[in-house]
Design a protein around this motif. Structure first.
Motif, PDB file in Angstrom:
ATOM      1  N   ALA A  15     -20.583  19.460   3.847  1.00 46.45           N
ATOM      2  CA  ALA A  15     -19.220  19.483   3.063  1.00 46.45           C
ATOM      3  C   ALA A  15     -18.223  18.999   3.900  1.00 46.45           C
ATOM      4  CB  ALA A  15     -19.058  21.086   2.533  1.00 46.45           C
ATOM      5  N   ASP A  16     -18.156  19.516   5.068  1.00 46.79           N
ATOM      6  CA  ASP A  16     -17.180  19.127   6.294  1.00 46.79           C
ATOM      7  C   ASP A  16     -16.926  17.528   6.399  1.00 46.79           C
ATOM      8  OD1 ASP A  16     -16.192  21.717   6.595  1.00 46.79           O
ATOM      9  OD2 ASP A  16     -16.758  22.002   8.560  1.00 46.79           O
ATOM     10  N   GLN A  17     -18.340  17.143   6.581  1.00 44.82           N
ATOM     11  CA  GLN A  17     -18.499  15.677   6.625  1.00 44.82           C
ATOM     12  C   GLN A  17     -18.217  14.882   5.542  1.00 44.82           C
ATOM     13  OE1 GLN A  17     -21.701  14.071   8.514  1.00 44.82           O
ATOM     14  NE2 GLN A  17     -21.442  15.131  10.407  1.00 44.82           N
ATOM     15  N   GLU A  18     -18.336  15.373   4.369  1.00 47.13           N
ATOM     16  CA  GLU A  18     -17.813  14.647   3.141  1.00 47.13           C
ATOM     17  C   GLU A  18     -16.190  14.729   3.098  1.00 47.13           C
ATOM     18  OE1 GLU A  18     -19.432  12.669   0.951  1.00 47.13           O
ATOM     19  OE2 GLU A  18     -20.944  12.937   2.301  1.00 47.13           O
ATOM     20  N   ALA A  19     -15.699  15.809   3.453  1.00 46.79           N
ATOM     21  CA  ALA A  19     -14.232  16.085   3.677  1.00 46.79           C
ATOM     22  C   ALA A  19     -13.605  14.877   4.706  1.00 46.79           C
ATOM     23  CB  ALA A  19     -13.769  17.568   4.047  1.00 46.79           C
ATOM     24  N   CYS A  20     -14.423  14.795   5.830  1.00 39.75           N
ATOM     25  CA  CYS A  20     -13.986  13.761   6.863  1.00 39.75           C
ATOM     26  C   CYS A  20     -13.838  12.391   6.200  1.00 39.75           C
ATOM     27  CB  CYS A  20     -14.831  14.008   7.989  1.00 39.75           C
ATOM     28  SG  CYS A  20     -14.679  15.353   8.896  1.00 39.75           S
ATOM     29  N   PHE A  21     -14.969  12.103   5.426  1.00 34.06           N
ATOM     30  CA  PHE A  21     -15.268  10.728   4.772  1.00 34.06           C
ATOM     31  C   PHE A  21     -13.872  10.438   3.854  1.00 34.06           C
ATOM     32  CE2 PHE A  21     -19.961  10.656   5.839  1.00 34.06           C
ATOM     33  CZ  PHE A  21     -19.749  10.437   7.238  1.00 34.06           C
ATOM     34  N   ALA A  22     -13.760  11.694   3.047  1.00 36.99           N
ATOM     35  CA  ALA A  22     -12.814  11.508   2.134  1.00 36.99           C
ATOM     36  C   ALA A  22     -11.353  11.206   2.495  1.00 36.99           C
ATOM     37  CB  ALA A  22     -12.806  12.590   1.143  1.00 36.99           C
ATOM     38  N   VAL A  23     -11.101  11.844   3.712  1.00 36.62           N
ATOM     39  CA  VAL A  23     -10.084  11.573   4.199  1.00 36.62           C
ATOM     40  C   VAL A  23      -9.658  10.069   4.497  1.00 36.62           C
ATOM     41  CG1 VAL A  23      -8.286  12.129   6.308  1.00 36.62           C
ATOM     42  CG2 VAL A  23      -9.444  13.955   5.140  1.00 36.62           C
ATOM     43  N   ARG A  24     -10.766   9.769   5.501  1.00 37.78           N
ATOM     44  CA  ARG A  24     -10.740   8.302   6.013  1.00 37.78           C
ATOM     45  C   ARG A  24     -10.662   7.330   4.815  1.00 37.78           C
ATOM     46  NH1 ARG A  24     -16.029   8.392   9.712  1.00 37.78           N
ATOM     47  NH2 ARG A  24     -16.111   6.248   9.129  1.00 37.78           N
ATOM     48  N   LYS A  25     -11.269   7.834   3.700  1.00 38.52           N
ATOM     49  CA  LYS A  25     -11.142   6.686   2.361  1.00 38.52           C
ATOM     50  C   LYS A  25      -9.820   6.731   1.784  1.00 38.52           C
ATOM     51  CE  LYS A  25     -12.926   5.597  -1.954  1.00 38.52           C
ATOM     52  NZ  LYS A  25     -13.978   5.984  -3.311  1.00 38.52           N
ATOM     53  N   GLU A  26      -9.140   8.030   1.755  1.00 38.70           N
ATOM     54  CA  GLU A  26      -7.768   7.873   1.576  1.00 38.70           C
ATOM     55  C   GLU A  26      -7.037   7.162   2.193  1.00 38.70           C
ATOM     56  OE1 GLU A  26      -4.175  11.349   1.136  1.00 38.70           O
ATOM     57  OE2 GLU A  26      -6.215  11.817   0.954  1.00 38.70           O
ATOM     58  N   VAL A  27      -6.805   7.163   3.692  1.00 39.68           N
ATOM     59  CA  VAL A  27      -5.891   6.671   4.645  1.00 39.68           C
ATOM     60  C   VAL A  27      -6.366   5.269   4.876  1.00 39.68           C
ATOM     61  CG1 VAL A  27      -5.256   6.615   6.936  1.00 39.68           C
ATOM     62  CG2 VAL A  27      -5.595   8.756   5.573  1.00 39.68           C
ATOM     63  N   PHE A  28      -7.568   5.009   5.211  1.00 39.27           N
ATOM     64  CA  PHE A  28      -8.152   3.591   5.562  1.00 39.27           C
ATOM     65  C   PHE A  28      -8.367   2.621   4.509  1.00 39.27           C
ATOM     66  CE2 PHE A  28      -9.643   5.993   9.640  1.00 39.27           C
ATOM     67  CZ  PHE A  28      -8.180   5.486  10.378  1.00 39.27           C
ATOM     68  N   VAL A  29      -9.151   3.026   3.552  1.00 42.05           N
ATOM     69  CA  VAL A  29      -9.563   2.215   2.365  1.00 42.05           C
ATOM     70  C   VAL A  29      -8.351   1.989   1.446  1.00 42.05           C
ATOM     71  CG1 VAL A  29     -11.152   1.825   0.651  1.00 42.05           C
ATOM     72  CG2 VAL A  29     -11.980   2.717   2.759  1.00 42.05           C
ATOM     73  N   VAL A  30      -7.800   3.068   0.811  1.00 46.41           N
ATOM     74  CA  VAL A  30      -6.782   3.112  -0.270  1.00 46.41           C
ATOM     75  C   VAL A  30      -5.349   2.735   0.408  1.00 46.41           C
ATOM     76  CG1 VAL A  30      -5.550   4.363  -1.718  1.00 46.41           C
ATOM     77  CG2 VAL A  30      -8.167   4.632  -1.585  1.00 46.41           C
ATOM     78  N   GLU A  31      -4.861   3.345   1.584  1.00 46.75           N
ATOM     79  CA  GLU A  31      -3.646   3.287   2.017  1.00 46.75           C
ATOM     80  C   GLU A  31      -3.530   1.948   2.827  1.00 46.75           C
ATOM     81  OE1 GLU A  31      -0.548   5.747   4.848  1.00 46.75           O
ATOM     82  OE2 GLU A  31      -2.044   6.751   3.801  1.00 46.75           O
TER      83      GLU A  31
END
Length: 156
Positions: A15-31
């Protein structure tokens, strides 16, 4: 002084690793528009990931440490140097000290592994942030995912 509204921890469960990946997606991929296929890599399986979470469990930021052979390509083969990467803080958490706390947690993880220094590839707009934390830029500017970067290092 009020208590810190977030905690930083090593991401050890799925769950923590998925949260890390979600933050990275929000910042790097989307933003920032980094292609998703290059944001996630084989190093994710061997890295030490850190996660900042708000008191209510909302993920605020993440980063990772590569060390040993996994870091060698990023540290000119120096196995005494770790590689800090994928540092990302959500837009709403910027300015709260989350980035500093994540960097310090990654440095602590590097020290625990007996590393002498930490390298990173900083987006050029973030050079001042890392310089304030004791990192020194070296080498020329280079593109990574179409974004200008500089290599930086801090002895531990």
């Amino acid at each position: 002084m009020s208590p810190t509204p977030y905690a930083v921890r090593v991401a050890e469960d799925p769950a923590d690793q998925e949260a890390c990946f979600a933050v990275r997606k929000e910042v790097f991929v989307v933003e920032q528009g980094v292609p998703q296929e290059i944001e996630y890599d084989d190093y994710d399986a061997v890295a030490t990931h850190v996660l900042a979470v708000r008191d209510d469990g909302m993920p605020l930021g993440t980063g990772r440490l590569l060390y040993g052979e996994a870091a060698a390509a990023k540290t000119d083969g120096d196995l005494t140097v770790g590689s800090l990467g994928r540092l990302a803080v959500t837009k709403e958490a910027r300015g709260l000290g989350v980035g500093v706390a994540l960097v310090r947690a990654i440095e602590d993880a590097a020290r625990a592994r007996g590393l002498a220094a930490v390298d990173l590839h900083a987006q050029t707009h973030a050079l001042g942030f890392y310089e304030r934390l004791g990192y020194e830029a070296y080498g020329p500017e280079f593109p990574d995912a179409g974004i200008p970067h500089r290599a930086m290092r801090r002895a531990l």
